[in-house]
Motif scaffolding. Structure first.
Motif, short mmCIF file in Angstrom:
data_model
loop_
_atom_site.label_atom_id
_atom_site.label_comp_id
_atom_site.label_asym_id
_atom_site.label_seq_id
_atom_site.Cartn_x
_atom_site.Cartn_y
_atom_site.Cartn_z
N ARG A 1 6.99 -0.12 -1.35
CA ARG A 1 6.02 -0.64 -2.32
C ARG A 1 6.72 -1.50 -3.36
O ARG A 1 6.23 -2.58 -3.72
N GLU B 1 -2.36 5.94 1.44
CA GLU B 1 -3.43 4.96 1.66
C GLU B 1 -3.39 4.41 3.07
O GLU B 1 -4.44 4.20 3.71
N LEU C 1 -10.10 0.07 0.51
CA LEU C 1 -9.62 1.45 0.31
C LEU C 1 -10.64 2.18 -0.56
O LEU C 1 -10.69 1.96 -1.78
N THR D 1 -8.30 5.87 -3.78
CA THR D 1 -6.90 5.56 -4.09
C THR D 1 -6.37 6.55 -5.11
O THR D 1 -7.10 7.40 -5.62
N LYS D 2 -5.11 6.43 -5.43
CA LYS D 2 -4.45 7.38 -6.33
C LYS D 2 -5.10 7.42 -7.71
O LYS D 2 -5.21 8.48 -8.33
N MET E 1 0.83 -1.20 0.00
CA MET E 1 0.00 0.00 0.00
C MET E 1 0.86 1.25 0.00
O MET E 1 1.98 1.25 0.51
N ARG E 2 0.34 2.31 -0.59
CA ARG E 2 1.03 3.59 -0.62
C ARG E 2 0.97 4.25 0.76
O ARG E 2 0.08 3.98 1.55
N ARG F 1 -10.27 0.05 -3.89
CA ARG F 1 -9.48 -1.18 -4.04
C ARG F 1 -9.55 -1.99 -2.76
O ARG F 1 -9.66 -1.43 -1.66
N THR G 1 -2.43 -4.17 -6.17
CA THR G 1 -1.65 -2.93 -6.11
C THR G 1 -2.39 -1.73 -6.70
O THR G 1 -2.00 -0.59 -6.45
N GLY G 2 -3.41 -1.99 -7.51
CA GLY G 2 -4.18 -0.89 -8.10
C GLY G 2 -3.60 -0.34 -9.38
O GLY G 2 -3.96 0.74 -9.82
#
Length: 339
Positions: free
Chosen positions: A288, A211, A227, A230-231, A207-208, A236, A310-311
């Motif tokens: 990450r 996040e 989540l 997200t970015k 995760m970032r 997600r 990971t998205g």
């Protein structure tokens, strides 16, 4: 002409003025700011009309367009903080462009800026600034109808730098935890210990940073964390390993926000910790990269499943940027496929 009264909408104010059967609106933080904008706008429109009749376009400084873009559009974007920084500092970042009228921009002006800026910042920063300022001109073309084309599109930027492939070894991990005064077995109590917790959780989940800091207790589900934002703008679900669940169990049960540390504070404490550990070359975001590489090596996850975790919408970015196996990893995977 009598000015219309600003209308409050939540925590902001909005005002609309009319000129020659066209309506113009603006949102500001206070009613007085709205009134000031309305007076200035009407004056500009009237002066512009006289100039147009004479075949002259009224000067429109780039910095003023930047301010309008942020108020009307940029501040509502997820990257609003970055956009605001680039706009507030436009006179330092682009001194040859800030006060220049947008009607007078030439490709040579942007080339001059690019060549000078390239000596001051990294390529990634230069490309980011170009993207933001170009978006502001696109806004002037498509939303304000002030320009017919975007001159920023005519100037190329340097190619992207080679992606980072920094790994985090077990020894690196131990030194960083030691520097943050937490080793993953007790309840993290201080902000520094919460940063250490976030680091270990990032290594388990990929995760970032943002996040992790945004996680709330209500986001926890049976076996995964949801989540909502997200970015890439889409929600997600991130599966939780046994280690990730153990780390979550260490957090105080009364915490609604699971890691109550702000982004800025985390960056400051992380920067100091890695210097104390003698690991200044390691960024928090490298966790990450490391997590994704470990997921492939240990869990043998196929790339399409990994992308969901990971998205990443673009598989190429996931593989070429975030998956960083070393030569020995490749040898072991190659040989294991023959057994």
């Amino acid at each position: 002409m009598k000015l219309p009264k600003p209308i409050q909408r939540g925590s902001s104010w909005r005002i609309t003025v009319s000129f020659e059967n066209k309506r113009y609106s603006a949102t500001r933080d206070t009613a007085k700011e709205c009134e000031h904008w309305a007076i200035t706008k009407l004056a500009d429109l009237k002066n512009g009309k006289v100039s147009e009749e004479k075949g002259i376009k009224t000067a429109y400084p780039f910095r003023e367009l930047c301010d309008k873009y942020f108020q009307e559009h940029g501040r509502h974007l997820k990257s609003g903080r970055t956009i605001l920084f680039k706009i507030k500092n436009v006179e330092r970042i682009a001194p040859n462009l800030a006060n220049k009228s947008i009607y007078e921009f030439k490709p040579a002006d942007i080339v001059e800026w690019r060549n000078k800026r390239k000596k001051e910042v990294k390529v990634a920063t230069l490309r980011n600034e170009h993207a933001i300022y170009s978006a502001i001109f696109t806004y002037a073309v498509k939303e304000l109808f002030l320009l017919e084309s975007n001159v920023w599109h005519s100037v190329s930027m340097p190619s992207k730098e080679k992606s980072r492939n920094q790994r985090i070894t077990v020894d690196d991990q131990v030194e960083l935890l030691k520097s943050l005064d937490w080793f993953g077995v007790t309840t993290p109590e201080t902000p520094r210990q919460l940063v250490a917790w976030a680091f270990l959780f990032a290594l388990e989940t990929a995760m970032r940073q943002g996040e992790i800091l945004a996680m709330r207790r209500a986001d926890l589900r049976e076996g995964f964390v949801h989540l909502p934002v997200t970015k890439n703008g889409e929600p997600r679900n991130v599966p939780l390993s046994k280690e990730a669940k153990r780390l979550l169990a260490l957090l105080p049960a009364e915490n609604d926000v699971l890691v109550p540390v702000g982004n800025h504070r985390l960056r400051m404490m992380w920067g100091r910790a890695k210097k104390r550990a003698g690991l200044s070359h390691i960024n928090f975001h490298d966790s990450r990269h490391e997590a994704i590489t470990r997921m492939v090596k240990v869990r043998k996850l196929p790339v399409e499943v990994l992308a969901k975790i990971t998205g990443h919408k673009t598989i190429g970015i996931l593989i070429n940027t975030y998956y960083n196996p070393d030569a020995q990893d490749l040898v072991e995977m190659f040989n294991s496929s023959e057994s």
